[in-house]
Structure formats: C-alpha cells, structure tokens
Design an enzyme around this catalytic site. Structure first.
Site, PDB file in Angstrom:
ATOM      1  N   CYS A   1      -9.334   1.654   5.070  1.00  0.00           N
ATOM      2  CA  CYS A   1      -9.005   1.005   6.208  1.00  0.00           C
ATOM      3  C   CYS A   1      -8.801   1.840   7.289  1.00  0.00           C
ATOM      4  O   CYS A   1      -8.103   2.934   7.214  1.00  0.00           O
ATOM      5  CB  CYS A   1      -7.641   0.090   6.155  1.00  0.00           C
ATOM      6  SG  CYS A   1      -7.195  -0.781   7.364  1.00  0.00           S
TER       7      CYS A   1
ATOM      8  N   GLU B   1      -6.095  -3.259  19.428  1.00  0.00           N
ATOM      9  CA  GLU B   1      -7.190  -4.335  19.497  1.00  0.00           C
ATOM     10  C   GLU B   1      -7.143  -5.748  19.135  1.00  0.00           C
ATOM     11  O   GLU B   1      -6.034  -5.909  18.184  1.00  0.00           O
ATOM     12  CB  GLU B   1      -8.632  -3.939  18.825  1.00  0.00           C
ATOM     13  CG  GLU B   1      -8.905  -2.500  19.519  1.00  0.00           C
ATOM     14  CD  GLU B   1     -10.321  -1.822  18.688  1.00  0.00           C
ATOM     15  OE1 GLU B   1     -10.913  -1.150  19.424  1.00  0.00           O
ATOM     16  OE2 GLU B   1     -10.229  -1.868  17.499  1.00  0.00           O
TER      17      GLU B   1
ATOM     18  N   SER C   1      -0.986 -11.646   7.112  1.00  0.00           N
ATOM     19  CA  SER C   1      -1.326 -11.167   5.951  1.00  0.00           C
ATOM     20  C   SER C   1      -0.540  -9.759   5.734  1.00  0.00           C
ATOM     21  O   SER C   1      -0.366  -9.168   6.681  1.00  0.00           O
ATOM     22  CB  SER C   1      -2.765 -10.450   6.201  1.00  0.00           C
ATOM     23  OG  SER C   1      -3.406  -9.785   5.147  1.00  0.00           O
TER      24      SER C   1
ATOM     25  N   CYS D   1      -1.129   1.552  11.986  1.00  0.00           N
ATOM     26  CA  CYS D   1      -0.391   1.178  10.640  1.00  0.00           C
ATOM     27  C   CYS D   1       0.214   2.221   9.876  1.00  0.00           C
ATOM     28  O   CYS D   1      -0.466   3.406   9.826  1.00  0.00           O
ATOM     29  CB  CYS D   1      -1.318   0.233   9.948  1.00  0.00           C
ATOM     30  SG  CYS D   1      -0.902  -0.476   8.433  1.00  0.00           S
TER      31      CYS D   1
ATOM     32  N   HIS E   1      -6.644  -6.487  -3.643  1.00  0.00           N
ATOM     33  CA  HIS E   1      -7.602  -5.347  -3.948  1.00  0.00           C
ATOM     34  C   HIS E   1      -7.882  -4.824  -5.378  1.00  0.00           C
ATOM     35  O   HIS E   1      -8.724  -4.119  -5.482  1.00  0.00           O
ATOM     36  CB  HIS E   1      -7.460  -4.250  -2.880  1.00  0.00           C
ATOM     37  CG  HIS E   1      -7.510  -4.833  -1.448  1.00  0.00           C
ATOM     38  ND1 HIS E   1      -8.372  -5.797  -0.935  1.00  0.00           N
ATOM     39  CD2 HIS E   1      -6.384  -4.482  -0.408  1.00  0.00           C
ATOM     40  CE1 HIS E   1      -7.939  -5.682   0.366  1.00  0.00           C
ATOM     41  NE2 HIS E   1      -6.832  -5.420   0.661  1.00  0.00           N
TER      42      HIS E   1
ATOM     43  N   CYS F   1     -12.522  -6.588   9.322  1.00  0.00           N
ATOM     44  CA  CYS F   1     -11.225  -6.157   8.632  1.00  0.00           C
ATOM     45  C   CYS F   1     -11.452  -4.810   8.288  1.00  0.00           C
ATOM     46  O   CYS F   1     -12.372  -4.239   8.002  1.00  0.00           O
ATOM     47  CB  CYS F   1     -11.316  -6.971   7.386  1.00  0.00           C
ATOM     48  SG  CYS F   1     -11.344  -8.851   7.351  1.00  0.00           S
TER      49      CYS F   1
ATOM     50  N   CYS G   1      -7.626 -12.878  15.981  1.00  0.00           N
ATOM     51  CA  CYS G   1      -6.848 -11.939  14.836  1.00  0.00           C
ATOM     52  C   CYS G   1      -6.145 -10.825  15.560  1.00  0.00           C
ATOM     53  O   CYS G   1      -6.737 -10.131  16.556  1.00  0.00           O
ATOM     54  CB  CYS G   1      -8.124 -11.352  14.069  1.00  0.00           C
ATOM     55  SG  CYS G   1      -7.648  -9.792  12.947  1.00  0.00           S
TER      56      CYS G   1
ATOM     57  N   CYS H   1      -3.676   2.580   3.536  1.00  0.00           N
ATOM     58  CA  CYS H   1      -4.728   2.275   2.646  1.00  0.00           C
ATOM     59  C   CYS H   1      -5.883   3.158   3.111  1.00  0.00           C
ATOM     60  O   CYS H   1      -6.615   3.164   4.018  1.00  0.00           O
ATOM     61  CB  CYS H   1      -5.023   0.716   2.795  1.00  0.00           C
ATOM     62  SG  CYS H   1      -3.579  -0.236   2.394  1.00  0.00           S
TER      63      CYS H   1
ATOM     64  N   GLY I   1      -2.177  -3.169  12.001  1.00  0.00           N
ATOM     65  CA  GLY I   1      -0.634  -3.072  11.759  1.00  0.00           C
ATOM     66  C   GLY I   1      -0.331  -4.087  10.314  1.00  0.00           C
ATOM     67  O   GLY I   1      -0.858  -4.838   9.971  1.00  0.00           O
TER      68      GLY I   1
HETATM   69  N1  SAH Z   1      -1.574  -4.902   6.980  1.00  0.00           N
HETATM   70  C1  SAH Z   1      -1.785  -6.320   6.757  1.00  0.00           C
HETATM   71  C2  SAH Z   1      -2.693  -6.802   7.836  1.00  0.00           C
HETATM   72  C3  SAH Z   1      -4.142  -6.188   7.862  1.00  0.00           C
HETATM   73  S1  SAH Z   1      -5.077  -7.505   7.336  1.00  0.00           S
HETATM   74  C4  SAH Z   1      -2.574  -6.190   5.437  1.00  0.00           C
HETATM   75  O1  SAH Z   1      -3.063  -5.292   5.051  1.00  0.00           O
HETATM   76  O2  SAH Z   1      -2.590  -7.294   4.790  1.00  0.00           O
HETATM   77  C5  SAH Z   1      -6.688  -6.745   7.189  1.00  0.00           C
HETATM   78  C6  SAH Z   1      -7.312  -7.002   5.786  1.00  0.00           C
HETATM   79  O3  SAH Z   1      -8.460  -6.336   5.774  1.00  0.00           O
HETATM   80  C7  SAH Z   1      -6.518  -6.498   4.611  1.00  0.00           C
HETATM   81  O4  SAH Z   1      -6.470  -7.484   3.444  1.00  0.00           O
HETATM   82  C8  SAH Z   1      -7.178  -5.193   4.367  1.00  0.00           C
HETATM   83  O5  SAH Z   1      -6.873  -4.725   3.245  1.00  0.00           O
HETATM   84  C9  SAH Z   1      -8.444  -5.566   4.771  1.00  0.00           C
HETATM   85  N2  SAH Z   1      -9.295  -4.261   4.814  1.00  0.00           N
HETATM   86  C10 SAH Z   1      -8.997  -2.952   5.366  1.00  0.00           C
HETATM   87  N3  SAH Z   1      -9.827  -2.371   5.302  1.00  0.00           N
HETATM   88  C11 SAH Z   1     -10.893  -3.019   5.024  1.00  0.00           C
HETATM   89  C12 SAH Z   1     -12.470  -2.765   4.851  1.00  0.00           C
HETATM   90  N4  SAH Z   1     -12.789  -1.305   5.113  1.00  0.00           N
HETATM   91  N5  SAH Z   1     -13.270  -3.647   4.439  1.00  0.00           N
HETATM   92  C13 SAH Z   1     -12.810  -4.675   4.420  1.00  0.00           C
HETATM   93  N6  SAH Z   1     -11.376  -5.073   4.342  1.00  0.00           N
HETATM   94  C14 SAH Z   1     -10.712  -4.266   4.829  1.00  0.00           C
END
Ligand code: SAH
Length: 365
Positions: free
Chosen positions: A134, A107, A216, A127, A241, A358, A120, A131, A182
């Site tokens: 996510c 997506e 990112s 991925c 985080h 995100c 985006c 985490c 990813g």
């Molecule tokens: N893998 C890379 C790129 C993804 S960016 C990274 O983690 O940086 C997506 C961003 O959204 C990251 O900062 C991720 O931690 C954040 N994210 C993931 N799940 C989320 C959620 N449920 N709510 C808000 N932010 C989230």
C-alpha cells in the site's frame, strides 16, 4: 521496498483550529453562547453547513452580518483547501488533493455509480500500519485528522455533487467509505465522532444512513470491540489479504499482534451485536496470496460466518515488486470461495489511472 515499524500513536502536532463539525449539538450551542450570541444561532449555522454544505460565513445570508463575522471566524476556520483535483472515467471518478491548515496533504476520492455516489475519505494523514503493498502505508504516518477535517472532506463531496459538478445535474451523496489514507480505528474517537456528524439527522448532521458508511480496518481488535459497543450500525470491512498467519504477518504487519483468528472473532462479535454482515477485503497479489489452497482455506474459515468477500485486484504502487493476479487465477479463487458457500464480489479498479484506487493514495504535492 522497506519494512517500516508499526505506529499506533500519531505524532503530536499543533491541533487544527476548532470547527463547528468538531462539536456536538450541545457543544455548538454553548460555543455560540460563549461567543456572546443567542443559542438558536447554532442551529442556523448547523443548517447552513449540514444541509446547504455552506462553510463560508459571508454566504450565510439568514444571519446578520455582525453575527456572521463573529461566529464565522470562530467556528468556520478554513480547515481543508483544495490544491487540485483530477478526474477519470469521464468525470465519474474525481480525486482531490487537500491541504490542511498546517500544510499537511491528504486525498479523498469521489465515485459516481448509477445508483449511488460514494466518497472515499481519509482518517489520517499517512498511515502507520506499514502494509508493504500500500502506497499510503509505505509513506508512514504524519498525523491524525481532526473530526472536522474528516467531516469537511465529506461535506465538500456533498457540495460538489449538489452543485451538479459531477454530471451536470445535482446528485445526493449517498455513501462514505473510510478507505482513504489512514487506519480509522487508530484515530478512534475522532472517526467515531465524524461518523456521528455524518449520520445524525439534519440539521444536527448530514443525515446519511449508518449502513451507508463503511469503516475499513487492518484488524485492530480492541477498536473493533469498542466499535461493536457504540450502538452504530455502520458497515465493517476487514483487510484480511491472507487466511493464514504466516503470510498475513508479512502483508498486514499488525497481524503479529492480532492474528487472523482473533480478527475474525472480533468481526463476528461486531456482526452479532449489530446484525450487519461484514466484508473481508482481499487484494489479489499474483503468486503471493492467490493460490487455490488459500481460496479453500479462506472458504473454510468464512463458511458459516456473516461475511462476504470483496476481492481487490492489486493496484500498482511505486516501487512495488508485486502484480495483480491474472484474471483466470482470480476466477478460480472466486470459485474456490463459492464452493464453500461464501459470497464474493470483485471490486472495480476505479481511479487506477489517476492513482486514486485502493492503496494508491500518497498525497504528494
Ligand atoms: N487502513 C484501513 C483503511 C484503508 S482501506 C485498511 O487497511 O483497511 C484501503 C483498502 O485497500 C485496504 O483493504 C487495503 O488493504 C487495500 N489496499 C492497499 N493497497 C492496495 C493495493 N495496492 N491494491 C489493492 N488494494 C490495496
């Protein structure tokens, strides 16, 4: 909620077919010559693709039909095809589900703001960073995207915007954030090549400014160090985080390998090499990482660094037991950081209703 293993190396799958956007300018020329055509045809193809966003050879009217057929078939395979798109914010946000040549789904999300238009993009299908908050991380890693599969998402966004599909008049794509599915630094070579395609001036590339591209990362320190040596001035964002290793080990599992201190040192090194301020992403998770003492600790850590904090209200994901922090808690967190002189912004929750915000991209068919 399950705890998944960290996956650094993507499973090997059949490679996507070669596409013009995989190739550097020199490689495009050799490819065209190998196909029995004159070298200057490569330039014409690049111009069609990067300035007119045309990827259908039959529409490239400045090329003779025979040439279109031969070169088109060889250099413009259909890499991404739209399955569907959904819109929110009265059309200002659009999430597109793409099917790749092997049926893999990814997506990307297009967001129109008053002064910019941002796409985006995904760098991997799924991925491997696991985490727990996510949705993408909870789905695991399917495979790396090729350079052209990444570029195609961006070119598609530029085309949609140029055709006036977003607001009834043509708009220029201005920004790209690698914040889709990813971990971009886990697919390093292809992502960096894609960044070059996006930032090389037309017709070699799309001609976007380097600083308008944001990469990112969860904090893959070796990749961050390598990126600092690339001579690219893209904006770096780090998904922190938590300011303390104990909590970060659970929220961003790769922290067990590269802890907070090392991640921040690598970001500082990037800032020193590029002169670019970096951003720290911090999802606000109720009663998990939003305590005033953590704001204070984060403020202490970042004070004096060339960093800015972007708080992200936690977006809901399937099966998650966590919520976003209440607004007053968020405000206290902002104040706690500001007390240390650390610049803070709160990210909007664009696309939340369409699972396009995100951490919500899951690309389910
Ligand atoms: N893998 C890379 C790129 C993804 S960016 C990274 O983690 O940086 C997506 C961003 O959204 C990251 O900062 C991720 O931690 C954040 N994210 C993931 N799940 C989320 C959620 N449920 N709510 C808000 N932010 C989230």
């Amino acid at each position: 909620m399950t705890s998944l293993p960290l996956v650094f190396d993507a499973p090997r799958r059949a490679r996507p077919p070669r596409h013009l956007a995989d190739l550097s300018v020199e490689e495009r020329k050799s490819a065209v010559i190998e196909l029995g055509e004159a070298g200057f045809r490569a330039d014409q193809l690049s111009r069609q693709y990067f300035t007119r966003f045309e990827n259908r050879p039959e529409r490239m009217s400045d090329l003779p039909a025979a040439v279109r057929e031969r070169l088109g078939a060889a250099l413009f395979p259909a890499l991404v095809s739209e399955v569907r798109h959904v819109e929110a914010d009265r059309g200002a946000t659009r999430k597109t589900l793409w099917k790749l040549h092997d049926g893999t789904l990814v997506e990307s999300v297009l967001m129109r703001y008053r002064e910019r238009l941002t796409v985006c993009s995904s760098s991997q299908a799924g991925c491997g960073m696991a985490c727990p908050f996510c949705a993408t991380g909870q789905g695991g890693l399917q495979r790396n995207l090729s350079t052209a599969e990444i570029v195609e998402q961006v070119v598609a966004a530029a085309r949609i915007a140029a055709h006036g599909e977003l607001s009834g008049r043509p708009v220029r794509l201005s920004n790209v954030v690698f914040m889709g599915m990813g971990e971009p630094l886990a697919n390093y070579n292809r992502v960096v090549a894609a960044v070059r395609r996006l930032t090389d001036s037309a017709p070699a590339g799309l001609g976007l400014s380097q600083r308008s591209i944001t990469l990112s990362t969860v904090g893959l320190v070796p990749g961050m160090q390598r990126l600092a040596e690339e001579g690219l001035h893209v904006t770096l964002a780090v998904s922190l985080h938590a300011p303390d290793d104990e909590l970060r080990d659970t929220l961003v599992p790769v922290n067990t390998r590269w802890p907070v201190r090392e991640v921040l040192e690598a970001a500082d090194n990037y800032a020193a090499r590029t002169g670019r301020r970096y951003s720290i992403e911090y999802a606000m998770i109720r009663d998990i990482n939003d305590q005033p003492w953590r704001a204070d600790l984060l403020g202490q850590l970042l004070s004096g660094r060339l960093a800015h904090v972007n708080l992200i209200p936690l977006n809901p994901t399937p099966g998650s037991r966590w919520d976003a922090s209440p607004k007053p808690v968020e405000q206290r967190f902002v104040a706690g950081l500001q007390a240390h002189g650390v610049p803070v912004t709160v990210r909007d929750t664009r696309g939340r209703e369409i699972d396009g915000a995100c951490g919500q991209l899951a690309a389910s068919g």
